[in-house]
Scaffold this motif. Structure first.
Motif, PDB file in Angstrom:
ATOM      1  N   LYS A   3      33.797  22.084  -9.992  1.00  0.00           N
ATOM      2  CA  LYS A   3      34.792  22.861 -10.736  1.00  0.00           C
ATOM      3  C   LYS A   3      35.213  24.148 -10.023  1.00  0.00           C
ATOM      4  O   LYS A   3      36.324  24.609 -10.181  1.00  0.00           O
ATOM      5  N   SER A   4      34.291  24.722  -9.244  1.00  0.00           N
ATOM      6  CA  SER A   4      34.639  25.979  -8.593  1.00  0.00           C
ATOM      7  C   SER A   4      33.732  26.178  -7.385  1.00  0.00           C
ATOM      8  O   SER A   4      32.519  25.996  -7.487  1.00  0.00           O
ATOM      9  N   TYR A   5      34.347  26.566  -6.261  1.00  0.00           N
ATOM     10  CA  TYR A   5      33.525  26.836  -5.073  1.00  0.00           C
ATOM     11  C   TYR A   5      34.296  27.747  -4.121  1.00  0.00           C
ATOM     12  O   TYR A   5      35.523  27.845  -4.164  1.00  0.00           O
ATOM     13  N   SER A   6      33.512  28.433  -3.285  1.00  0.00           N
ATOM     14  CA  SER A   6      34.071  29.299  -2.249  1.00  0.00           C
ATOM     15  C   SER A   6      33.371  29.016  -0.936  1.00  0.00           C
ATOM     16  O   SER A   6      32.182  28.673  -0.899  1.00  0.00           O
ATOM     17  N   VAL A   7      34.104  29.191   0.162  1.00  0.00           N
ATOM     18  CA  VAL A   7      33.585  28.971   1.507  1.00  0.00           C
ATOM     19  C   VAL A   7      34.035  30.132   2.366  1.00  0.00           C
ATOM     20  O   VAL A   7      35.222  30.477   2.368  1.00  0.00           O
ATOM     21  N   GLY A   8      33.125  30.756   3.093  1.00  0.00           N
ATOM     22  CA  GLY A   8      33.499  31.865   3.953  1.00  0.00           C
ATOM     23  C   GLY A   8      32.328  32.444   4.700  1.00  0.00           C
ATOM     24  O   GLY A   8      31.355  31.732   5.008  1.00  0.00           O
ATOM     25  N   VAL A   9      32.387  33.745   4.993  1.00  0.00           N
ATOM     26  CA  VAL A   9      31.295  34.448   5.678  1.00  0.00           C
ATOM     27  C   VAL A   9      31.050  35.777   4.971  1.00  0.00           C
ATOM     28  O   VAL A   9      31.900  36.280   4.231  1.00  0.00           O
ATOM     29  N   ALA A  10      29.862  36.330   5.242  1.00  0.00           N
ATOM     30  CA  ALA A  10      29.496  37.629   4.667  1.00  0.00           C
ATOM     31  C   ALA A  10      28.540  38.320   5.613  1.00  0.00           C
ATOM     32  O   ALA A  10      27.858  37.677   6.414  1.00  0.00           O
ATOM     33  N   TYR A  11      28.511  39.656   5.518  1.00  0.00           N
ATOM     34  CA  TYR A  11      27.457  40.372   6.223  1.00  0.00           C
ATOM     35  C   TYR A  11      26.120  40.032   5.571  1.00  0.00           C
ATOM     36  O   TYR A  11      26.049  39.704   4.381  1.00  0.00           O
ATOM     37  N   LYS A  12      25.064  40.124   6.371  1.00  0.00           N
ATOM     38  CA  LYS A  12      23.752  39.705   5.884  1.00  0.00           C
ATOM     39  C   LYS A  12      23.239  40.571   4.740  1.00  0.00           C
ATOM     40  O   LYS A  12      22.401  40.133   3.955  1.00  0.00           O
ATOM     41  N   ASN A  13      23.749  41.785   4.645  1.00  0.00           N
ATOM     42  CA  ASN A  13      23.264  42.690   3.595  1.00  0.00           C
ATOM     43  C   ASN A  13      24.115  42.547   2.326  1.00  0.00           C
ATOM     44  O   ASN A  13      24.439  43.550   1.677  1.00  0.00           O
TER      45      ASN A  13
END
Length: 506
Positions: free
Chosen positions: A373-383
């Motif tokens: 129903k809902s999802y996101s894909v990406g990157v983030a800083y480790k903190n």
């Protein structure tokens, strides 16, 4: 003093490398020596089998031809014996009639003489001797069944070991590693018209240079290759290198292997980090599923790394047992039993990758499981902050798919969203160029660009995912596709609507 230490250290390093090289060479020689013993016994066994087969063929031919002679002998004997019997019977009948005729000459009575003469005439007319063919139906000649094995004898006397094909030579400059496929090209040092096919062998390794006898993986084989090149497709590049070697085969023998070559097959490999996941996510190495029952009991999440945190379950009875809306926060819930790992609330059903990106270009793909129903894909800083949601901070970048109540497809960063006016692909490809400050999303099948973020990453990033009511599957060990590389070169200065959310990382 320091310079002498550095020089000595270089000498030690050189000696250590040489020792390892000699150790590998000794292992290779020992392996070859053992192979000579085993292979010699094998070829002797094969030779005996070939000669036994040859002897068997000769015995069968001898028996068949002997039977033919015996059958011809029986046929001729039968026909001649029949003629002999008939002729003997006819002779006896003729001799009896001759004797009767001689006696008839002495009869004085004319009436009796006439009667005897008529009887003799009638018997002569019917005599077998006058109805027999006086020609043998068969001859005693048997030369038509003679043999001449002079050519075969010459062939047998000329038996030699079949020339073994020479070792092919792999053309390293023509080999290609593109799109998780490897094309190997080779040639024969001299033309050999008797070659029937080639055998290609390959194995994954993390050691550069010549293959090692004792490696962690076994050789895999592709048999019956008819051409002097072959493409291995659909590979997962979960090792730094791959070894390749080729041998040529004729109808009876396989030649020596080519000199092996080692090609680099480096790619980005990672899995989901279960220790970073929301309590309501069921995490495997390459898949994650939203689990509304997660954390409701001690047994539901006791696995792997998740055991290492605190196991208290304070106030978990207050959690809703139904399927919560991603808008319904759980801020009233006490800390989850993960030693502070329950970092997320509301829409933050998030899990991070277990490997960070600190340089170069990387690519991976994500596929939503059915009815997600809902999802996101990406990157983030480790903190990533305790209550941070993907795309709502200046340290996360993602594209978000919502199939619940009202469908939406958007790129998100720093709490800003840009709607993407295109169909949601079945599989999403993610391209991250940390050095070039670019994060791009693609339709993994068609390589159509979905969105690109241009920014300046100030620290390493990790792949980041959110999933609610459904699941995601992850594909790693992938090279950056050639289509994506070409697009990046052609559109290096891309700006405009696709980059409207671009911002400098804080």
């Amino acid at each position: 003093m320091d310079s002498q230490k550095e020089a000595l250290q270089r000498i030690i390093t050189t000696l250590a490398n040489k020792n390892e090289e000699l150790h590998n060479f000794i292992e290779t020689l020992s392996h070859l020596l053992a192979g000579v013993q085993v292979n010699s016994g094998q070829v002797v066994s094969d030779l005996e089998e070939e000669f036994d087969t040859l002897f068997s063929i000769l015995e069968e031919a001898k028996e068949s031809m002997t039977n033919t002679i015996k059958q011809e002998q029986a046929r001729k004997s039968h026909e001649l014996q029949n003629q002999l019997t008939q002729s003997t019977n006819a002779l006896e009948s003729a001799e009896e009639l001759l004797e009767f005729a001689n006696h008839a000459l002495d009869i004085k009575d004319e009436e009796e003489f006439a009667k005897a003469a008529k009887q003799i005439k009638d018997r002569v007319t019917m005599a077998p001797a006058f109805r027999l063919t006086m020609k043998p139906k068969a001859t005693d000649n048997m030369t038509h069944l003679m043999v001449d094995f002079s050519q075969e004898r010459q062939l047998l006397q000329g038996l030699r070991f079949l020339p073994v094909p020479r070792a092919p030579e792999i053309e390293v400059q023509d080999c290609m590693v593109v799109d998780n496929a490897v094309t190997i090209v080779w040639r024969m040092p001299v033309e050999d018209s008797k070659i029937d096919h080639y055998i290609l062998e390959y194995r994954k390794t993390n050691h550069e240079g010549l293959p090692r006898v004792k490696d962690e993986r076994c050789w895999e084989l592709v048999d019956n290759v008819k051409n002097t090149e072959y493409m291995l497709t659909g590979l997962k590049f979960d090792s730094k290198f791959m070894n390749f070697r080729v041998r040529a085969c004729n109808k009876a023998a396989a030649g020596d292997y080519s000199d092996p070559v080692t090609l680099e097959t480096r790619a980005f490999n990672f899995g989901f980090d279960s220790s970073s996941s929301h309590l309501n996510l069921k995490v495997e190495e390459c898949s994650v599923e939203w689990d509304p029952q997660g954390g409701k009991g001690l047994d539901s999440k006791v696995k792997g790394k998740e055991n290492k945190g605190s196991a208290h379950l304070t106030n978990l009875k207050n959690m809703t047992s139904g399927t919560p809306s991603p808008k319904r926060g759980s801020n009233t819930r006490s800390p989850a039993p993960r030693g502070g790992r329950d970092r997320f609330t509301g829409e933050s059903y998030t899990v991070l990758g277990d490997t960070s990106i600190d340089s170069r270009q990387h690519y991976w793909e994500v596929k939503a499981l059915k009815d997600c129903k809902s999802y996101s894909v990406g990157v983030a800083y480790k903190n990533l902050g305790k209550f941070d949601q993907l795309g709502k901070t200046n340290t996360t970048w993602c594209i978000h798919v919502n199939n619940w109540l009202q469908n939406s497809f958007a790129a998100k960063h720093n709490n800003k969203a840009k709607s993407l006016d295109m169909p949601v692909p079945e599989r999403i490809g993610v391209y991250c160029d940390l050095d070039g400050g670019q994060l791009s999303f693609y339709n993994a099948e068609s390589k159509q660009l979905l969105h690109v973020f241009k920014t300046k990453f100030t620290q390493p990033v990790v792949p980041a995912f959110m999933v609610w009511c459904g699941g995601l599957s992850l594909s790693t060990g992938l090279q950056v596709p050639s289509a994506v590389r070409s697009f990046q070169k052609a559109e290096n200065g891309l700006a405009g609507s696709n980059s409207s959310l671009n911002s400098m990382a804080q």
